[in-house]
Design an enzyme around this catalytic site. Structure first.
Site, short mmCIF file in Angstrom:
data_model
loop_
_atom_site.label_atom_id
_atom_site.label_comp_id
_atom_site.label_asym_id
_atom_site.label_seq_id
_atom_site.Cartn_x
_atom_site.Cartn_y
_atom_site.Cartn_z
N ALA A 824 0.83 -1.20 0.00
CA ALA A 824 0.00 0.00 0.00
C ALA A 824 0.87 1.25 0.00
O ALA A 824 1.75 1.40 0.84
CB ALA A 824 -0.92 0.01 1.22
N PRO A 825 0.61 2.21 -0.93
CA PRO A 825 1.38 3.45 -0.97
C PRO A 825 0.70 4.56 -0.19
O PRO A 825 -0.53 4.57 -0.02
CB PRO A 825 1.37 3.78 -2.46
CG PRO A 825 0.02 3.32 -2.92
CD PRO A 825 -0.30 2.10 -2.10
N SER A 843 -3.58 8.02 0.50
CA SER A 843 -3.14 6.62 0.66
C SER A 843 -4.13 5.66 0.01
O SER A 843 -5.30 5.99 -0.21
CB SER A 843 -3.00 6.26 2.15
OG SER A 843 -4.27 6.02 2.72
N HIS A 844 -3.62 4.49 -0.32
CA HIS A 844 -4.42 3.41 -0.88
C HIS A 844 -4.15 2.17 -0.03
O HIS A 844 -3.10 1.55 -0.15
CB HIS A 844 -4.05 3.16 -2.34
CG HIS A 844 -4.93 2.16 -3.03
ND1 HIS A 844 -5.07 0.87 -2.60
CD2 HIS A 844 -5.72 2.26 -4.14
CE1 HIS A 844 -5.90 0.22 -3.40
NE2 HIS A 844 -6.31 1.05 -4.35
N ASN A 845 -5.10 1.80 0.82
CA ASN A 845 -4.90 0.66 1.72
C ASN A 845 -5.26 -0.65 1.02
O ASN A 845 -5.73 -0.68 -0.10
CB ASN A 845 -5.74 0.83 2.98
CG ASN A 845 -5.21 1.95 3.86
OD1 ASN A 845 -4.51 2.84 3.39
ND2 ASN A 845 -5.54 1.91 5.14
#
Length: 1013
Positions: A824-825, A843-845
């Site tokens: 994740a980023p 963010s992308h979880n």
């Protein structure tokens, strides 16, 4: 004067060098008089620009001097108009001096000279005040045309004309050298808006004018050395004189009797002079036309070959984005991936009748036509139809390319290899000039930046030229004898090296900004910028391919590029590229770019040797199979959570990169493999053609960079009331629901909603899967945003982007804990919002299938947000949780531990996207439907930033939930009316869930002044 003839006046003789001198004097007089008169009459007006005026700016630009004010504009244009005659005459005279029966380049330079003169007249008489865009286009065209004009004229200057060669050499070097600082100061002026930068820019702009005139003045020296004269007057010869004329040798002097006079003296009995002159004139014109066509034919054929190579690469690189549209929607193997196997069609070359047909002129022409089916598939609205047509076209393209690559003698293979390299470079350049989209890809159209019709029309012209090309006029004649025997070479290593090489070009150099994305670290910027430094990648590629072309001129030097030490140099560059960031990492990437492009002839030579030993069908099929395997492996390094066996590829880009270079290494000289020296050479004519093409592509790349530098200065939409609109959107890899590029659809909604901060997710497209693209180009250029693209493709995430109208003070890229699922980023950045530093997190979880990942990621994000308490924070992210879900679900962890507030905790209809905040006054919350852009809505939060050094005194729930109607708030707070569902929405978008944005009153303390404290 020439001797007189009885009864006739003496002819007038004009030395051709006088025309050149007149051109120089008139050109200098025009520009310098405009400068002198402009400074005398309108000094402060012509030094003023859109950024500053006198005294910060104190020297005028060329455009302002010659185009804005009377009388200097009019005097200048009159002098330039007078100068047009001498200028056209010089182009013709220079062609007369350089013409050759063995080269078509003088004819090409003659055409360039005409276009250069016309474009000069264009930007002179259409000033920036008249039409800024047309003026700039013509000016850029003039500079581009100077490249072949200057270097071509220099190449054809006789060696004994030392003075002319010296002047041309130093003026051309100084001219193109001045472009670099000129572009730099233009960027400082236009983008960074630095006062005084335009004055410095103007110095270099004027130097280009002076150097250009000085370069053209060198033709006077050529004309003097040739003693070329122009004679005006009648001349009648006697019969005896006619015999002398017929026997006299051709001279460079134009003062000899005219052909009309000579033919009049030797006319046939029974024909009148007028009849004879008419026939002779017709015959002369026909002969001249044929001669010009014959000389131009090799150049036209070379251009056609390069463009057809461009078509091949365009179809091939379109295949994976077209098919992975289906994989993305299903988040797993969908079955359409079998379309990759269309590249294995060279297997059919193992059938002798098919091979004979494919190698014939008719067969190759047919294969070129079938390739166009893929380009024409843009007309279909069905993604599946496009995939089927592109797969079919790719089959034809790979068969045709294999026939081109492996047929012919050594020189033919070298030529085809370099043309293939030029075609690949052209695809990258076309993307660089078109916001990272190839303009003829079938998944773009006129609404998404495509130029499909133009591309297909040019392809048809190139195919017609190929089909009707005279055999003797081909750039390289096919060998009628057997190819030069190759040393004993094992076929399998040659096939492996070709496949590895094709994938390496595609994955690393498919777009010039891919290598920059590998090295990007965020703000403050300490490395290259994708939109501004991509041309450096092209220049490195040009250097590599130019080196290959230069060394291919000699058998003794060409094989240097196959030495294992050269492989060590390329591998070291790859190591630096992978392990370092910013300029150091990018420098390694530039080394890789130059290394790979320089290997094009070497790899093709090894592959051809392998084909001679193991058969064309087997060698080509294995090579393309290697490409397919690398395509899958490179995708699995990030998509491991959705494919069987993916855990073995997880984050293994280093392994894939090592395997690429190991495969390429099989093309080098290894005694154990029987890879001895290869005698592969290139003709001088082909060398010159490649070098001129590389020079032209270099200039076009630099000009494309300059043209696309964003001119819209990032500024917030509502600085007065200190309003910030922030949005989060998962954009599904830039492919809309119809399988087309979605950059412009995204731009339009962001523009209408007047967003100041945007978080975009699923944006890392620098992979073969997604076409090596950059989703930020159109938005940043058209709307004006600072851009942080987040962790790069070598960090194995789906990608995150931060767009900001506010200056980005600094940013940090995070790879959130992900022991089970996808990596994740997150981007953590401080933005200067009206003088107040505000932390923004994008963010992308992880997915629902990995609860441990989401718990750990939420914990880390909460730590980041709490670390700056009580300072302002805006969180824009993809969380995958229900509102108010208890631990270990992410919601409660992030809200409570992160010390933030939900944008509206009464909105229970959410799952993926969330907006959290702290230290700001929230005034509105909107949910906008996705339209056809993606599978996820856009969520928007509107905030008011407290005045500088003030904090929110009452952040209780009561104070935060003072609900309101929009009419109770100033209009600055209102969202666009046309997106209300009762008004029909716009472009498929509309406010949904609540069918309106939610509005909140500002607390009394937000309306106060600092004195209230």
């Amino acid at each position: 004067m020439a001797p007189s003839v009885a009864g006739k006046r003496d002819p007038f003789v004009l030395h051709a060098s006088t025309i050149a001198r007149a051109h120089t004097y008139l050109a200098f007089a025009a520009f310098l008089s405009a400068l002198a008169i402009g400074c005398a009459l309108h000094y402060k007006k012509i030094v003023k620009n859109g950024v500053a005026g006198y005294p910060e700016e104190w020297f005028p630009s060329v455009s302002a001097t010659i185009g804005d004010w009377y009388p200097e504009r009019n005097i200048f244009q009159i002098l330039i108009a007078i100068n047009a005659g001498p200028r056209f005459a010089l182009v013709a005279l220079q062609y007369y001096l350089h013409r050759s029966a063995t080269s078509s380049i003088p004819g090409f330079l003659f055409l360039v000279g005409l276009l250069r003169t016309l474009s000069c007249g264009g930007w002179v008489f259409i000033t920036s005040s008249d039409d800024h865009d047309v003026h700039d286009v013509l000016m850029v065209s003039y500079i581009v045309l100077n490249l072949p004009w200057m270097f071509g004229s220099l190449a054809f200057t006789p060696a004994n004309h030392t003075a002319a060669r010296r002047r041309r050499r130093w003026t051309s070097i100084a001219f193109f050298g001045s472009l670099v600082p000129m572009i730099y100061f233009f960027i400082q002026h236009k983008v960074h808006r630095i006062p005084g930068a335009y004055t410095r820019y103007s110095f270099f702009e004027w130097s280009l004018i002076l150097l250009d005139v000085m370069y053209d003045s060198s033709v006077e020296l050529d004309l003097q050395a040739a003693d070329l004269k122009i004679t005006v007057g009648n001349f009648v010869a006697t019969s005896s004189e006619a015999d002398k004329i017929a026997d006299a040798p051709l001279s460079s002097s134009a003062s000899a009797p005219t052909p009309a006079a000579a033919t009049t003296a030797v006319k046939s009995a029974g024909e009148s002079p007028s009849q004879l002159n008419g026939k002779e004139a017709t015959a002369t014109k026909a002969t001249a036309t044929q001669s010009l066509y014959a000389r131009a034919q090799p150049t036209v054929s070379f251009v056609s070959d390069v463009y057809l190579s461009y078509i091949f690469w365009s179809v091939f690189t379109a295949l994976t984005p077209t098919l992975f549209y289906f994989s993305i929607w299903q988040l797993g193997i969908s079955g359409q991936e079998l379309a990759l196997l269309s590249s294995l069609s060279p297997l059919f070359l193992g059938i002798p009748p098919f091979k004979e047909w494919a190698y014939s002129r008719e067969g190759r022409t047919t294969l070129h036509v079938l390739t166009l089916v893929g380009l024409a598939s843009y007309l279909s609205s069905s993604p599946m139809t496009r995939l089927l047509l592109v797969s079919f076209a790719n089959s034809a393209a790979t068969v045709g390319a294999t026939a081109e690559w492996f047929d012919g003698d050594d020189e033919g293979v070298a030529y085809q290899a370099l043309v293939t390299g030029l075609g690949f470079l052209l695809t990258s350049l076309s993307k660089h000039a078109n916001h990272s989209n190839n303009p003829i890809w079938p998944f773009v159209n006129e609404n998404s930046g495509g130029y499909n019709k133009t591309g297909i029309a040019l392809a048809l012209l190139a195919i017609l030229e190929f089909a009707y090309r005279p055999v003797q006029s081909q750039p390289v004649k096919p060998s009628k004898s057997a190819p030069t025997p190759a040393p004993q070479t094992q076929w399998f290593p040659g096939a492996i090296s070709l496949g590895s090489f094709i994938f390496s070009l595609h994955s690393l150099l498919g777009d010039p900004s891919t290598l920059i994305a590998w090295s990007w670290t965020g703000y403050p910027i300490t490395g290259p910028i994708p939109s501004q430094h991509g041309s450096l990648t092209h220049l490195a590629q040009v250097l590599g391919l130019g080196l290959a072309a230069f060394l291919a001129g000699s058998v003794s030097t060409f094989d240097v590029l196959a030495h294992p030490l050269y492989l060590a140099l390329g591998s070291a560059s790859a190591y630096v590229m992978y392990t370092h960031k910013d300029w150091t990492g990018y420098a390694g990437g530039l080394g890789v770019a130059a290394f790979l492009m320089s290997l094009v002839p070497t790899v093709w030579a090894r592959a051809r040797a392998a084909a001679l030993g193991g058969g064309v069908a087997k060698t080509a099929a294995v090579a393309w199979l290697v490409v397919c395997l690398f395509d899958v492996a490179s995708v699995f390094t990030v998509a491991y959570a959705f494919v069987p066996g993916g855990e073995y590829f997880r984050e293994r880009t280093n392994w894939v990169l090592a395997a690429q270079f190991a495969g390429i290494g099989l093309a080098f000289r290894w005694p154990a493999l029987g890879n001895g020296s290869m005698a592969l050479t290139l003709s001088k004519r082909a060398q010159y053609a490649v070098q001129y093409a590389l020079a032209l592509l270099s200039a076009l790349s630099l000009l494309a960079t300059l043209y696309h530098i964003p001119t819209v200065v990032p500024t917030p939409h509502r600085p007065g009331p200190r309003i910030v609109r922030a949005g989060i959107w998962t954009v599904h890899f830039g492919i809309d629901n119809r399988g087309r590029d979605s950059q412009r659809l995204m731009r339009d909604l962001i523009k209408d909603m007047e967003l100041d901060v945007v978080g975009l997710l699923e944006t890392d497209l620098h992979r073969v899967t997604f076409g090596n693209r950059d989703l930020t180009r159109v938005i940043a250029e058209d709307l004006g945003f600072h851009v942080d693209i987040g962790p790069g493709p070598n960090q194995h995430t789906w990608g995150a982007v931060l767009l900001s109208k506010f200056p980005i003070i600094n940013s940090t890229h995070h790879l959130l804990p992900s022991p089970d699922g996808e990596l994740a980023p997150a981007i953590e950045a401080y933005l200067n919002m009206f003088g107040t530093p505000v932390k923004v997190i994008v963010s992308h979880n992880g997915q629902e299938e990995t609860p441990l990942d989401r718990e750990l990621q939420a914990t880390e994000l909460a730590r980041i947000m709490a670390g700056s308490y009580p300072d302002p924070v805006i969180f824009l992210g993809y969380v995958v949780t229900k509102p108010h879900a208890p631990r270990p679900a992410p919601y409660q962890i992030m809200v409570e531990d992160g010390k933030v507030f939900d944008i509206d905790d009464e909105d229970a209809d959410r799952w993926c996207e969330y907006i959290f905040y702290r230290g700001l006054y929230r005034t509105s919350y909107a949910r906008v439907s996705r339209g056809i852009v993606t599978d996820t809505e856009m969520q928007i939060g509107q905030f008011v930033v407290p005045p500088y050094k003030r904090t929110i005194r009452d952040d209780s729930r009561t104070a935060r939930y003072l609900r309101s109607f929009k009419e109770w708030l100033p209009e600055d707070h209102w969202f666009p009316m046309e997106y209300y569902p009762e008004l029909g929405g716009k472009n498929g978008h509309g406010y949904h869930v609540f069918n309106t944005p939610l509005y909140y009153k500002l607390p009394d303390e937000a309306l106060g002044t600092p004195s209230d404290d």
